[in-house]
Enzyme design. Structure first.
Site, PDB file in Angstrom:
ATOM      1  N   GLU A 251       0.919  -1.289  -0.047  1.00  0.00           N
ATOM      2  CA  GLU A 251       0.036   0.143   0.005  1.00  0.00           C
ATOM      3  C   GLU A 251       0.905   1.195   0.084  1.00  0.00           C
ATOM      4  O   GLU A 251       1.611   1.504   0.991  1.00  0.00           O
ATOM      5  CB  GLU A 251      -0.921  -0.053   1.197  1.00  0.00           C
ATOM      6  N   CYS A 285      -1.854   9.305   2.030  1.00  0.00           N
ATOM      7  CA  CYS A 285      -1.671   8.945   0.763  1.00  0.00           C
ATOM      8  C   CYS A 285      -2.864   9.090  -0.076  1.00  0.00           C
ATOM      9  O   CYS A 285      -2.808   9.245  -1.279  1.00  0.00           O
ATOM     10  CB  CYS A 285      -1.293   7.464   0.818  1.00  0.00           C
TER      11      CYS A 285
END
Length: 478
Positions: A251, A285
């Site tokens: 991720e 993010c």
């Protein structure tokens, strides 16, 4: 008033250990050392991996209700220690207290979800008589734990992103070793402290702060069957290249875009974009980095957004009115300040912010940013938003896709046809309608494409990655 200890241990094979107090962790607002933790050396990491190997069978054989009981214990203890956990986030991550409390709430949600899913690890009976040669055969499959797992978690969500690895592993019966970020190790250490109160088999978990240079075993050791990493793309893809035969879940970063169409509720879009672009100083993010606004409403929305950004309160994250706290380090703030200055020198128009003092970077808004600039192309990971305008929906979708990242995107529109077109065409892991890219619920399948990673988190989806299908075939006609 909540206070932290001066020294914290690591957790080796379920037990607290204090081989040293080498790692100094700073208060990200004051810059002063707040506490020390133990730092795992290669021999300690080796012992942890060996312990996880020994624990693989006992963990796999734990009945579902026992695994659920461990997770329920964690939920109870996290609720009891809510204020301590939130304060720890304020100190080690510089996270404003309201955001810190939100993350503790999500930590509790994630463990609660894992507790519910621990008893739902289903399989399937499968008919095999698809042709005469298979007459008399029956099949079935189940999911079994993949084995010892390696987890590396990032600095920006020290509790919940650790939880998204730890809780599913417990739910399916996988022992694990975890390396929390050296800048923010305390959240994972406290989780380890709570897990140590349970009756997990010896070796079921180790929480090991470690230097990046000294932590190669988390990636390369062949005894580990899965590596789950959350962090920067450069590091993540390098780890995958060196991980050998183990399964890898990544991720990684993002450069999220939000499209605001002409029919959007501008007050709603404004409130959500301010949140998505600037909460916890943009260090997410899926933080809103690019906002693409329809030309017919662009000037009005730009002025609304610029005025609102200029009112955001920056300062000490322990003060409840603070919205913008420090970035994780002065180095990161200086890096992003340099990107902003380069963009302005290249023709971008600064609408708000742009200043920097130490780790405190002002909430910044720009327009007319060159799409070849570093600020536009790369992941800002800070409190910066870039505005642009569009007239054609397809062109707006192309602009969203104009990135090597693909994590999540947001859309503000009332047109279902445009929503479905975006769902088909956007090269991202998730599309969020009438909200920002930053929206996440912890049971969602969460992850990206392109340079944003591989695989999906979200408790049930992580459980699938941490298990393997084992088939059974029975011949009944003899």
């Amino acid at each position: 008033m909540t206070q932290l200890k001066d020294v914290y241990p690591l957790y080796l094979n379920n037990r607290a250990a204090q081989p040293n107090a080498t790692l100094a962790v700073t208060d990200k607002f004051t810059g002063e050392v707040a506490f020390h933790t133990a730092l795992a050396t290669p021999d300690v990491i080796d012992q942890a991996i060996a312990g996880a190997v020994e624990a693989a069978r006992p963990c796999a054989e734990m009945p579902a209700y026992a695994r659920q009981g461990v997770l329920d214990h964690c939920v109870t203890r996290f609720r009891e220690r809510f204020d301590e956990l939130a304060y720890a986030l304020c100190v080690e991550a510089g996270k404003p207290i309201a955001d810190a409390e939100g993350e503790v709430t999500r930590l509790i949600d994630t463990f609660r979800l894992a507790s519910e899913e621990a008893t739902r690890n289903y399989g399937e009976v499968q008919p095999l008589d698809i042709s005469p040669r298979a007459r008399g055969y029956m099949g079935m499959w189940k999911r079994v734990p993949i084995g010892p797992c390696s987890f590396i978690s990032p600095f920006n969500f020290p509790l919940n992103l650790a939880a998204h690895k730890i809780a599913p592993a417990i739910a399916v019966g996988c022992p694990f070793v975890m390396k929390p970020a050296s800048l923010t190790p305390l959240g994972a250490i406290i989780i380890g402290e709570v897990l140590a109160e349970t009756d997990l088999p010896p070796g079921a978990f180790s929480i090991l702060p470690a230097s990046r240079d000294g932590a190669d075993q988390f990636t390369t050791d062949e005894r580990l069957k899965l590596l789950s990493f959350t962090g920067s793309p450069g590091v993540g893809w390098d780890l995958k290249a060196r991980a050998g035969k183990k399964k890898v879940v990544l991720e990684l970063g993002g450069n999220a875009a939000v499209v605001v169409d002409a029919d959007a509720d501008l007050d709603h879009a404004l409130a959500r974009i301010v949140f998505g672009g600037y909460y916890q100083s943009g260090q997410s993010c899926i933080h809103v980095q690019r906002v693409i606004v329809h030309d017919s409403i662009y000037d009005r929305f730009r002025d609304m957004l610029a005025a609102k950004v200029q009112t955001l309160v920056a300062g000490d994250p322990k003060v409840r009115t603070t919205f913008i706290g420090p970035m994780i380090s002065t180095k990161e703030a200086a890096r992003l300040k340099d990107w902003i200055d380069q963009a302005v020198a290249g023709g971008a128009h600064l609408l708000a912010g742009g200043g920097c003092q130490g780790a405190m970077l002002e909430a910044t808004l720009l327009e007319d940013c060159d799409r070849a600039s570093t600020l536009y192309r790369e992941e800002a990971f800070g409190p910066v938003v870039i505005l642009s305008r569009f007239t054609d929906w397809d062109a707006a979708l192309d602009e969203v896709n104009d990135s090597r990242f693909g994590l999540q995107a947001g859309l503000f529109t009332r047109d279902l046809h445009k929503v479905l077109a975006a769902w088909d065409r956007l090269e991202v892991g998730g599309v969020v309608v009438n909200d920002v890219s930053s929206f996440r619920v912890d049971n969602m399948p969460y992850g990206g494409v392109k340079d944003s990673g591989l695989g999906r988190e979200g408790v049930r989806f992580a459980m699938e990655d941490m298990t393997e299908i084992r088939n059974l075939v029975i011949r009944r006609d003899i």
